[in-house]
Scaffold this motif. Structure first.
Motif: not given
Lengths: 246, 399
Positions: B247-271
């Protein structure tokens, strides 16, 4: 200049209110276009339709040389095909650094597995630095995006838009909340971007539009009221009546 | 030779540990803890820690594992799932089926073998079925037990059953863009439905009796529990370490960046062009699989599993642990799960002395829930980042 996006005969109704009424608008590539109009004219709804957020009741939205029907695509697919959008309110990911924000927007593969194993290549790093310099945030790459000023957030979002390398940029009120010098910088940025791609700017500020020096489309009650150079549309009596005169 | 040789300072490749020193800290502490318990255990050491306590500690490690899974799905990706204990329970059921079948088969063969004619395979299987299902008034082996004789098959099911359920449920829910509190309610409904279904006798998993005797390991029936408990303790510690690294590997790096972005504003991530539903499904299913593995290690230590284990309240507790420990940081989830579940078993297991106030007697078994509720409210009000958030004060981040 070839036509990149063609919206024809589009209508949307929200609870009986006709937000977009048989709207037809087209933009070429490269082109810089400003869209103005009073509140409720349907400017933002128009962008919602093009980016897939809102589905119209009728009409067609056609994209590119191969005439792709955008109405059949999801938001993420529309973004991948080459349409980038900047929202009215700056929406950057505040909890993350400027670098992470830009890295997410970079034009790379978007699937979960390729993102999971992604490592920034030298080219990616150089591109991030280049973008950061262009938007004046090169010395703030490791800062939290939430700590930036309002104007800097606007720029970061424009930077993310450029990082996506879209063919069409939809920019909603980019100059809102910016100081005069920041505005000037923004106009330069947009004009430069429009040399190679299509850029559509929604703006209220006439001075800002004058500086863009481009074709203007005036929307009113969900339809095109006038189109042409800024001088041309500002002389139009209908435009004066509904928008400028008041 | 005109290959350009890089003599200038090359940007240092940063490893997972350099970016996340907490991972190294965690691994070190987990290793020390495992070593300490081993040295003090009855089975392999000084005997200062009873076998029962070893089991409780081993089970706690499994709860920490499902807590970090919950932290990833909720704290990082913003999906407040109130159904992850269903996956935990299913993992337990899958391993429990093999444990129960294989042990009963050994016992049956032992007793039938005493006759003059050796028993046929059919006789053995019928006797096993009668032994296991007599309690629910049946003597036939249900179809879902068809692989119960095989350990590899049931181990595969530990991963496949929770994984497939999460995949199908998640696909339906995320595709319809169910988010926020509606998704939480949906996951509650899923775990409630599963629990009610398993309560029925004709489900084929012994109804409310559940599966029992799971502490007895086929093939090691004469090994004392003091040894077996340590095997499971080590396995739990190993899986917690492995899960933490994953999990530490999954949430670090760009993937972690994307899922935290989904948490904060998923509509924006879609765009930005990301398929948000695909990411959510990936995280939901991955955490469900890890939860299933945690459950498969937990229940052999608990000895019994029944449908009450996956009642909706269990999954709510899980969310409470993660909230108290601190969302969005893996060690926070571990701290929350370990402290709250150990405190709970101390207070409700009769370990804590009741307090006599003269006019009123505080019985902890009754008051524990009040204490937990109060703790939850206080943490939410005064430490929104949870107990784990206190580490931020200790470790000053460099500018």
């Amino acid at each position: 200049m070839t036509t990149l996006l063609e919206v024809s005969g589009v209508s949307v109704t929200f609870d009986g209110f006709r937000a977009i009424n048989n709207l037809s608008i087209a933009i070429g590539e490269p082109e810089l276009r400003a869209v103005i109009g009073p509140n409720g004219a349907g400017k933002t709804t128009f962008m919602d339709i093009v980016t897939g957020k809102t589905r119209p009741d009728e009409g067609r939205v056609i994209w590119g040389e191969r005439s792709v029907d955008l109405l059949k695509l999801s938001e993420s697919d529309i973004a991948k095909i080459g349409i980038g959008r900047k929202f009215q309110k700056p929406t950057v990911f505040e909890e993350q650094t400027v670098r992470d924000n830009l890295a997410m927007a970079l034009k790379n593969r978007r699937g979960p597995l390729s993102v999971l194993t992604w490592k920034a290549t030298t080219r990616d790093k150089a591109r991030i630095l280049e973008l950061a310099e262009e938007i004046g945030l090169a010395d703030r790459l490791e800062r939290r995006a939430g700590d930036l000023s309002h104007g800097q957030k606007q720029w970061l979002e424009i930077g993310m838009l450029l990082a996506q390398d879209p063919r069409l940029l939809l920019v909603d009120e980019p100059a809102a909340g910016m100081t005069p010098s920041e505005r000037e910088h923004t106009t330069d940025l947009l004009k430069r971007a429009a040399k190679t791609r299509a850029v559509m700017v929604i703006e209220h500020d006439m001075e800002f539009i004058r500086r863009l020096g481009c074709r203007v489309t005036v929307l009113h009650e969900g339809a095109v009221l006038a189109e042409g150079s800024l001088d041309h549309v500002t002389k139009n009596q209908q435009v004066i009546d509904v928008y400028l005169g008041r | 030779m005109d290959i350009p040789r890089k003599t200038a300072a090359r940007p240092r490749r940063r490893t997972l540990f350099q970016d996340n020193p907490s991972v190294l800290w965690f691994m070190g502490l987990l290793g020390l803890f495992t070593l300490g318990v081993t040295i003090l255990s009855e089975g392999f050491g000084l005997g200062l820690i009873s076998t029962n306590l070893v089991k409780i500690l081993g089970m706690t490690l499994c709860l920490c594992l499902i807590a970090i899974a919950m932290d990833v799905v909720w704290g990082y990706c913003g999906i407040l799932s109130l159904g992850h204990f269903a996956f935990f329970g299913l993992g337990g059921y899958m391993i429990g089926m093999w444990l129960m079948y294989a042990r009963t088969e050994i016992v049956i063969r032992g007793s039938l073998g005493r006759g003059t004619i050796p028993p046929t395979e059919l006789e053995v299987s019928e006797a096993v079925a009668a032994q296991i299902f007599g309690v629910v008034g049946s003597s036939e082996l249900p179809a879902i037990w068809m692989f119960a004789h095989s350990l590899p098959a049931q181990l595969a099911l530990v991963v496949l059953v929770p994984g497939l359920l999460a995949l199908i449920f998640g696909w339906l829910a995320f595709r319809s863009r169910v988010t926020g509190v509606y998704l939480s309610i949906l996951t509650q409904a899923m775990t409630l439905a599963l629990s009610l279904y398993l309560f029925q006798n004709d489900t084929g998993l012994r109804g409310n009796n559940g599966l029992s005797g799971l502490q007895n390991i086929p093939g090691a029936l004469d090994v004392p529990q003091s040894i077996i408990s340590m095997w499971f303790f080590w396995a739990s510690a190993f899986m917690l370490g492995a899960g933490y690294l994953l999990f530490a590997w999954v949430v670090s790096g760009k993937f972690g960046s994307v899922i935290r972005a989904i948490r904060d504003n998923e509509a924006r991530v879609r765009f930005l062009g990301y398929n948000v539903e695909g990411y959510k499904l990936f995280i939901f299913t991955l955490t469900a699989v890890i939860s299933g593995i945690a459950g498969a290690l937990y229940y052999p230590q608990a000895g019994i599993i029944n449908p009450a284990e996956i009642a909706p309240i269990a999954s709510i507790y899980l969310a409470v642990w993660v909230a108290i420990g601190g969302r969005g940081r893996l060690y926070g989830a571990v701290i929350g799960a370990a402290s709250v579940s150990l405190l709970s078993s101390w207070l409700t297991g009769g370990g804590a002395p009741n307090i006599d106030l003269g006019f009123y007697r505080i019985v902890w078994t009754d008051w524990w829930l009040v204490l937990l509720g109060l703790g939850f409210v206080l943490v939410t009000l005064f430490f929104p980042k949870g107990i784990g958030g206190l580490f931020d004060y200790l470790v000053r981040k460099q500018p």
